[in-house]
Design an enzyme around this catalytic site. Structure first.
Site, PDB file in Angstrom:
ATOM      1  N   ALA A   1       3.703   8.103  -3.219  1.00 55.79           N
ATOM      2  CA  ALA A   1       3.629   6.695  -2.834  1.00 55.79           C
ATOM      3  C   ALA A   1       2.469   6.051  -3.584  1.00 55.79           C
ATOM      4  O   ALA A   1       1.684   6.738  -4.259  1.00 55.79           O
ATOM      5  CB  ALA A   1       3.429   6.558  -1.327  1.00 55.79           C
TER       6      ALA A   1
ATOM      7  N   HIS B   1      -6.717   3.832   3.299  1.00 57.49           N
ATOM      8  CA  HIS B   1      -5.534   3.038   3.627  1.00 57.49           C
ATOM      9  C   HIS B   1      -5.950   1.672   4.167  1.00 57.49           C
ATOM     10  O   HIS B   1      -5.414   0.633   3.747  1.00 57.49           O
ATOM     11  CB  HIS B   1      -4.692   3.800   4.655  1.00 57.49           C
ATOM     12  CG  HIS B   1      -3.309   3.256   4.851  1.00 57.49           C
ATOM     13  ND1 HIS B   1      -3.037   2.226   5.720  1.00 57.49           N
ATOM     14  CD2 HIS B   1      -2.124   3.605   4.296  1.00 57.49           C
ATOM     15  CE1 HIS B   1      -1.741   1.959   5.702  1.00 57.49           C
ATOM     16  NE2 HIS B   1      -1.156   2.784   4.849  1.00 57.49           N
TER      17      HIS B   1
ATOM     18  N   VAL C   1       0.835  -1.201   0.000  1.00 60.11           N
ATOM     19  CA  VAL C   1       0.000   0.000   0.000  1.00 60.11           C
ATOM     20  C   VAL C   1       0.872   1.254   0.000  1.00 60.11           C
ATOM     21  O   VAL C   1       0.601   2.220  -0.731  1.00 60.11           O
ATOM     22  CB  VAL C   1      -0.933   0.012   1.229  1.00 60.11           C
ATOM     23  CG1 VAL C   1      -1.661   1.345   1.356  1.00 60.11           C
ATOM     24  CG2 VAL C   1      -1.945  -1.124   1.137  1.00 60.11           C
ATOM     25  N   GLU C   2       1.929   1.242   0.790  1.00 62.32           N
ATOM     26  CA  GLU C   2       2.765   2.429   0.959  1.00 62.32           C
ATOM     27  C   GLU C   2       3.667   2.694  -0.250  1.00 62.32           C
ATOM     28  O   GLU C   2       3.847   3.849  -0.635  1.00 62.32           O
ATOM     29  CB  GLU C   2       3.635   2.279   2.210  1.00 62.32           C
ATOM     30  CG  GLU C   2       2.868   2.260   3.525  1.00 62.32           C
ATOM     31  CD  GLU C   2       2.331   3.625   3.904  1.00 62.32           C
ATOM     32  OE1 GLU C   2       2.736   4.628   3.289  1.00 62.32           O
ATOM     33  OE2 GLU C   2       1.496   3.699   4.830  1.00 62.32           O
ATOM     34  N   SER C   3       4.243   1.640  -0.824  1.00 61.86           N
ATOM     35  CA  SER C   3       5.298   1.871  -1.820  1.00 61.86           C
ATOM     36  C   SER C   3       5.412   0.786  -2.871  1.00 61.86           C
ATOM     37  O   SER C   3       6.370   0.804  -3.650  1.00 61.86           O
ATOM     38  CB  SER C   3       6.653   1.961  -1.102  1.00 61.86           C
ATOM     39  OG  SER C   3       6.969   0.697  -0.519  1.00 61.86           O
TER      40      SER C   3
END
Length: 444
Positions: free
Chosen positions: A403, A235, A129-131
């Site tokens: 991101a 998120h 999810v972040e990167s």
């Protein structure tokens, strides 16, 4: 002597597709530690007993099977947003699978840590999810690494953040720090959903919105009404959407990639630092791959005062061990590149520099009787000049590093900047943003 850390990225086995997600209870349960099977003691008999058979399937031994066994949150049916994100992620199954194929080496490390800690498997989705599991480097007070930790949070979690080494980019160190945070948030809020939201928006924001309520009594709809920004709610939806896909990939017409021998990483601890270019030559690993797996080292030389270790494919570890033991340790960490500018044997260079010809040949991945041509760039022993840092951003100027999942409107909302103003500051930003791109947030 070099030693191999016991932690290994054990990936393997075939993939069998599981049934579709079952509807879970309405609140997230606490996750028990993964059960460790205990072999039964065979009864004493006069004649030898046949060897016991194992009931562990190849699916259960695979990375994806191990991950599914750790899932503990509400997955596919948690909210309509989960289904929307699952469909969005798999809109192009080929691109989705390719992104996971690139992530496999790091995924194995994270799954190992989740198993050891007894944490939910869903948090293996968090770096995606972040990167998309990329160790993204940055400058200044902005998130970095595959877990996208900001400098202050990273330092509070015990990571070093320096010009020559950034623990946020160190896959092993950053994973330890990020999962420590997740565990701390769960101890505080007793709810894995809020642990994820605290990771995204900060624990103090979660405390404020809870107002003393027990999060375990919150239904999904109630939690959705909390006044987090849209990005924080999404998120969690994205985390659960990815788990939903992994739980039943066939439902989304996806075949998850299986790791091969070159994507199972092992941790090799070193007694002193080693130049990354030399390590690549000794292990036979492409330099770009070795630097990606060991991105915490920001320069070719491993600096003092930081962990000295390498993540290497397990198929290359033995080769590296043999070659590094044959290389004199005083030569490990001080190398420079130079154009040969003349035709001569590598032995002539070794004699001139006063080093064993075998060591110099190994550092350049050539035979000891090889002839070096003038255009050849040789790796030679000797301290390399420190690179000059890029000019710093103007004082007071903030930047945001893109991101996975970021949009211009989402970035504008996060920082309270009018969308039109953000577009004016970043005329190069089109409709499609790319991971690692930098958006200016101030005129500077």
């Amino acid at each position: 002597m070099i030693r191999i850390d016991a932690r290994t990225a054990l990936l393997g086995g075939g993939l069998l597709l599981l049934a579709a997600c079952a509807t879970p209870p309405t609140r997230a349960p606490q996750v028990p530690p993964p059960a460790v099977p205990t072999p039964e003691t065979p009864a004493s008999t006069p004649s030898p007993s046949p060897p016991p058979t194992t009931s562990t399937s190849a699916e259960e031994r695979s990375t994806w099977g191990r991950l599914r066994s750790l899932f503990a949150m509400q997955g596919c049916d948690y909210s309509p947003g989960v289904q929307r994100w699952a469909k969005a992620y798999t809109q192009s199954p080929r691109a989705f699978v390719a992104s996971w194929k690139e992530a496999l080496p790091f995924l194995g490390l994270v799954v190992d840590e989740l198993e050891q800690r007894g944490l939910p498997g869903e948090f293996a989705m968090l770096p995606y999810v972040e990167s998309t599991y990329r160790p993204i480097p940055t400058r200044g007070d902005v998130p970095a690494g595959m877990w996208q930790l900001v400098p202050d949070t990273a330092r509070e979690a015990g990571l070093l953040v320096r010009k020559d080494y950034d623990g946020r980019l160190d896959a092993l160190a950053s994973t330890h720090a990020a999962l420590d945070l997740i565990a701390d948030y769960y101890r505080e809020f007793a709810d894995w959903r809020l642990a994820d939201m605290a990771f995204n928006s900060g624990e103090f924001r979660v405390k404020k919105l809870l107002g003393g309520r027990d999060a375990r009594d919150l239904e999904a709809g109630e939690l959705a009404q909390f006044k987090f920004n849209r990005i924080t709610h999404e998120h969690l939806d994205r985390l659960l959407a990815l788990a939903c896909i992994v739980e039943d990939p066939a439902r989304f017409h996806v075949t998850l990639p299986e790791p091969g021998p070159d994507t199972r990483l092992r941790v090799t601890d070193l007694p002193i630092g080693m130049d990354l270019r030399l390590a690549a030559r000794l292990s036979g690993v492409p330099l770009d791959d070795l630097k990606r797996w060991n991105a915490g080292y920001r320069r070719n030389r491993m600096p003092d005062g930081v962990p000295h270790r390498l993540l290497l494919p397990e198929t290359r570890v033995e080769r590296f061990l043999v070659a590094s033991q044959a290389m004199p340790q005083p030569l490990w960490n001080d190398w420079r590149e130079e154009r040969a500018a003349r035709t001569s044997g590598i032995g002539s260079w070794a004699s001139q520099l006063g080093v064993p010809v075998g060591a110099l040949a190994a550092a350049n991945a050539i035979d000891e009787d090889a002839t070096v041509l003038p255009a050849t760039r040789l790796l030679l022993p000797g301290h390399e000049a420190e690179p000059v840092d890029e000019p710093a951003t103007a004082a007071g100027t903030r930047v945001h590093v893109i991101a996975s999942g970021d949009t211009l409107s989402g970035v504008a909302h996060r920082y309270g900047i009018p969308l039109r103003r953000l577009q004016q500051l970043n005329p190069q930003a089109g409709r499609t943003l790319h991971l690692g791109d930098k958006l200016r947030l101030d005129a500077g």
